[in-house]
Motif scaffolding. Sequence first.
Motif, short mmCIF file in Angstrom:
data_model
loop_
_atom_site.label_atom_id
_atom_site.label_comp_id
_atom_site.label_asym_id
_atom_site.label_seq_id
_atom_site.Cartn_x
_atom_site.Cartn_y
_atom_site.Cartn_z
N PHE A 41 10.48 15.49 0.77
CA PHE A 41 11.70 16.40 0.86
C PHE A 41 11.29 17.88 0.32
O PHE A 41 10.36 18.15 -0.38
CB PHE A 41 12.73 15.78 -0.07
N ASN A 42 12.31 18.61 0.76
CA ASN A 42 12.13 20.17 0.06
C ASN A 42 12.74 20.27 -1.27
O ASN A 42 12.76 21.31 -1.73
CB ASN A 42 12.90 20.87 1.19
N ALA A 43 13.21 19.30 -2.12
CA ALA A 43 13.37 19.28 -3.32
C ALA A 43 13.23 17.85 -4.02
O ALA A 43 12.86 16.96 -3.32
CB ALA A 43 14.99 19.62 -3.35
N PRO A 44 13.19 17.93 -5.49
CA PRO A 44 12.82 16.77 -5.96
C PRO A 44 13.52 15.66 -5.88
O PRO A 44 15.06 15.88 -5.65
CB PRO A 44 12.77 17.24 -7.53
N ILE A 45 13.26 14.34 -6.10
CA ILE A 45 14.31 13.10 -5.73
C ILE A 45 15.08 13.13 -6.99
O ILE A 45 14.89 13.39 -8.04
CB ILE A 45 13.37 11.96 -5.84
N SER A 54 3.28 12.13 -9.75
CA SER A 54 2.85 13.20 -9.67
C SER A 54 3.27 13.89 -8.43
O SER A 54 2.55 14.99 -7.84
CB SER A 54 1.15 13.44 -9.76
N GLN A 55 4.11 13.31 -7.62
CA GLN A 55 4.88 13.95 -6.24
C GLN A 55 6.33 13.92 -6.59
O GLN A 55 6.89 12.98 -6.03
CB GLN A 55 4.28 13.19 -5.23
N PRO A 56 6.69 14.89 -7.28
CA PRO A 56 8.37 14.92 -7.66
C PRO A 56 9.39 14.85 -6.19
O PRO A 56 10.41 14.49 -6.20
CB PRO A 56 8.59 15.82 -8.37
N ASN A 57 8.66 15.35 -5.16
CA ASN A 57 9.62 15.41 -4.10
C ASN A 57 9.29 14.44 -2.87
O ASN A 57 9.87 14.44 -1.96
CB ASN A 57 9.13 16.82 -3.31
N VAL A 58 8.37 13.39 -3.27
CA VAL A 58 7.77 12.41 -2.29
C VAL A 58 8.55 10.88 -2.76
O VAL A 58 8.66 10.56 -3.90
CB VAL A 58 6.59 12.29 -2.14
N LEU A 59 9.24 10.41 -1.67
CA LEU A 59 9.68 8.89 -1.82
C LEU A 59 8.93 8.02 -0.82
O LEU A 59 8.51 8.49 0.16
CB LEU A 59 11.34 8.98 -1.39
N CYS A 60 8.38 6.91 -1.22
CA CYS A 60 7.84 5.71 -0.64
C CYS A 60 8.65 4.69 -0.19
O CYS A 60 9.49 4.02 -1.08
CB CYS A 60 6.36 5.44 -1.24
N ALA A 61 8.73 4.18 1.09
CA ALA A 61 9.24 3.05 1.50
C ALA A 61 8.36 1.91 1.66
O ALA A 61 7.23 2.36 2.52
CB ALA A 61 9.88 3.08 2.72
N TRP A 62 8.32 0.84 1.39
CA TRP A 62 7.38 -0.38 1.50
C TRP A 62 7.92 -1.51 2.67
O TRP A 62 9.16 -1.71 2.37
CB TRP A 62 7.29 -1.04 0.15
N VAL A 84 22.34 4.05 -1.33
CA VAL A 84 22.35 5.35 -2.46
C VAL A 84 23.16 6.45 -1.94
O VAL A 84 22.86 7.64 -1.75
CB VAL A 84 21.26 5.93 -3.09
N ASN A 85 24.49 6.25 -1.16
CA ASN A 85 25.25 7.13 -0.67
C ASN A 85 25.80 8.27 -1.37
O ASN A 85 26.23 9.23 -0.76
CB ASN A 85 26.49 6.35 0.32
N LYS A 86 25.98 8.05 -2.73
CA LYS A 86 26.34 8.97 -3.54
C LYS A 86 25.33 9.99 -4.16
O LYS A 86 25.48 11.11 -4.69
CB LYS A 86 27.01 8.38 -4.82
N ILE A 87 24.02 9.77 -3.84
CA ILE A 87 22.77 10.63 -4.20
C ILE A 87 22.56 11.78 -2.87
O ILE A 87 22.31 11.28 -1.74
CB ILE A 87 21.71 9.82 -4.40
N GLU A 88 22.59 13.00 -3.08
CA GLU A 88 22.01 13.89 -2.18
C GLU A 88 20.70 14.17 -2.24
O GLU A 88 20.33 14.60 -3.24
CB GLU A 88 23.07 15.12 -2.38
N PHE A 89 19.78 13.92 -1.18
CA PHE A 89 18.53 14.52 -1.05
C PHE A 89 18.46 15.88 -0.32
O PHE A 89 19.26 16.24 0.35
CB PHE A 89 17.77 13.50 -0.28
N GLY A 90 17.18 16.13 -0.46
CA GLY A 90 17.08 17.53 0.23
C GLY A 90 16.75 17.00 1.62
O GLY A 90 16.85 16.17 2.27
#
Length: 509
Positions: A331-335, A374-382, A411-417
């Motif tokens: 993402f272009n912003a931190p999780i 060490s990757q604040p803007n990255v999310l991983c799906a397993w 997590v529909n109340k959380i806004e991601f970048g």
Amino acid sequence: MKWSNAVIGLLCGLFVGSTVCSERDMVNPRVIIVGAGAAGVAAVSKLYQRGLTNLTVLEASERYGGRIRTTPFGSGAGVVELGAQWCHGEQGNVVHELASRFPGLLKSSIAKKELALVRSNGERIDPTVFGQLMALAEAIEELDERREFDGSFGQFFEAKFWEKLDIDEAYRGVDRELARQFLVYYHNYNRGYSAYDSWYDVAAHEADGFEITEGDQLLAWTGARGYSSILDILSGNYPGSDASTRVPLDALTIFNQFVTNIQWQGAPGNSVVVTTEDGARYDAHHVIVTVSLGVLKENYRTMFTPPLPSVNRQAVEGIQFGAVNKIFILFNAPIPAQFGNAISLLWYERDLLALNQTKHAWTEAVSFFYRVDSQPNVLCAWLNGPLGRQAELLPDDTIREGLLHLLSVFVNKIEFGEVLAIVKSNWSSNRFFRGSYSSRSIATERMQTGAKYLAYPLMDINSTPRVLMAGEATMEKYYSTVHGAVASGQREANRLIDLYKQKRGSNDQ
């Protein structure tokens, strides 16, 4: 006394693939290592460091690492692990032992902290209830009765789970719908942990042989090399390594060499002849095969001449080899902080049914999301199971849209970048692997086979090992792990080191 040249020449006929043999061949045999993953690098490094330097590594791809695949992704020098991600355990773990020589290389992962269960209506399960259910699940796994149960792990676990909920007062307050959802979650957890499609395919006593090394089970790698650091440490090429341990891997390795046949009997001079897909031929005294079990399953019928002995063949056929996959989203912003560190997904049946009527049905394969160290803007799906394998073939736009839809459900109340990029693994469809790691299925038990049979070396008529087998699937206690793969490569290297130590001793008498 020294042996005569005539005697040496006679003995060399047993060990050499050409008509010319020198006394040096008795102490520095030609060895080919097939595969430059963790097991292959461990094997070639151990051999070279112990003085057996007449080595060639044949690697099918264009890189080292195999199922270790550290990939640049994210901001700056950021990396993600498309394959092996964490060092599992400390005591008795050769990977941890090697890495701990370099302070700061490993740290406890954030993924092990603040794990939450989230329902498909966005509700987060009370951590106390989650902890209670997890304690119950772990207790069931440790029951002695499991070792005597003839059915599948799934049958055993489900029966004991509902039995405990029905008779134990401590669980009377647990909502039955939540219990059902937790059961699905725990199934998914085990599918990811052991890379199988269903716990109904796994023997209840499957875990008998596996050994968990003590200590932190989620140790993340720091630095730009990530898990690939272990390859440099093994080969003495990591900064700060003792120069005397340095192995010239680049000089020993030939890339883009997919091995199609290993003639281990009947070749001239009783050598082993290795043929690759491009028609190249290599001869050697010994070959160490470190390819994945998935590659063996697909190719063993044509890969060995003569065919594999039945004991090895049954092991190849009987041991389970499955796939799990990851998708990393930048993402272009931190999780956002309110996301937490990791969430596992619990579906209401009505919501899952609705999902399956859409183009995003494949996202049922996603069992959890987690932050990346060490990757604040990255999310991983397993991803697990057949749908996870299907996702390997989907275009990036479909993947991105599907994962964003899934996040909007849970997590529909959380806004991601905005999504800047994604990268995904493809372990099943990649012909150099055909899966992720091994486990023990009901078929393994039925065929009375296992890792020790896969590890049996192929011998010549003089009981000299010609083809040696390494890789995580050949380990009885540490299968499915990198430390198992490393230990297996070192095991087979030591087999040859000991063999030629005996020959050198005989030669000096």
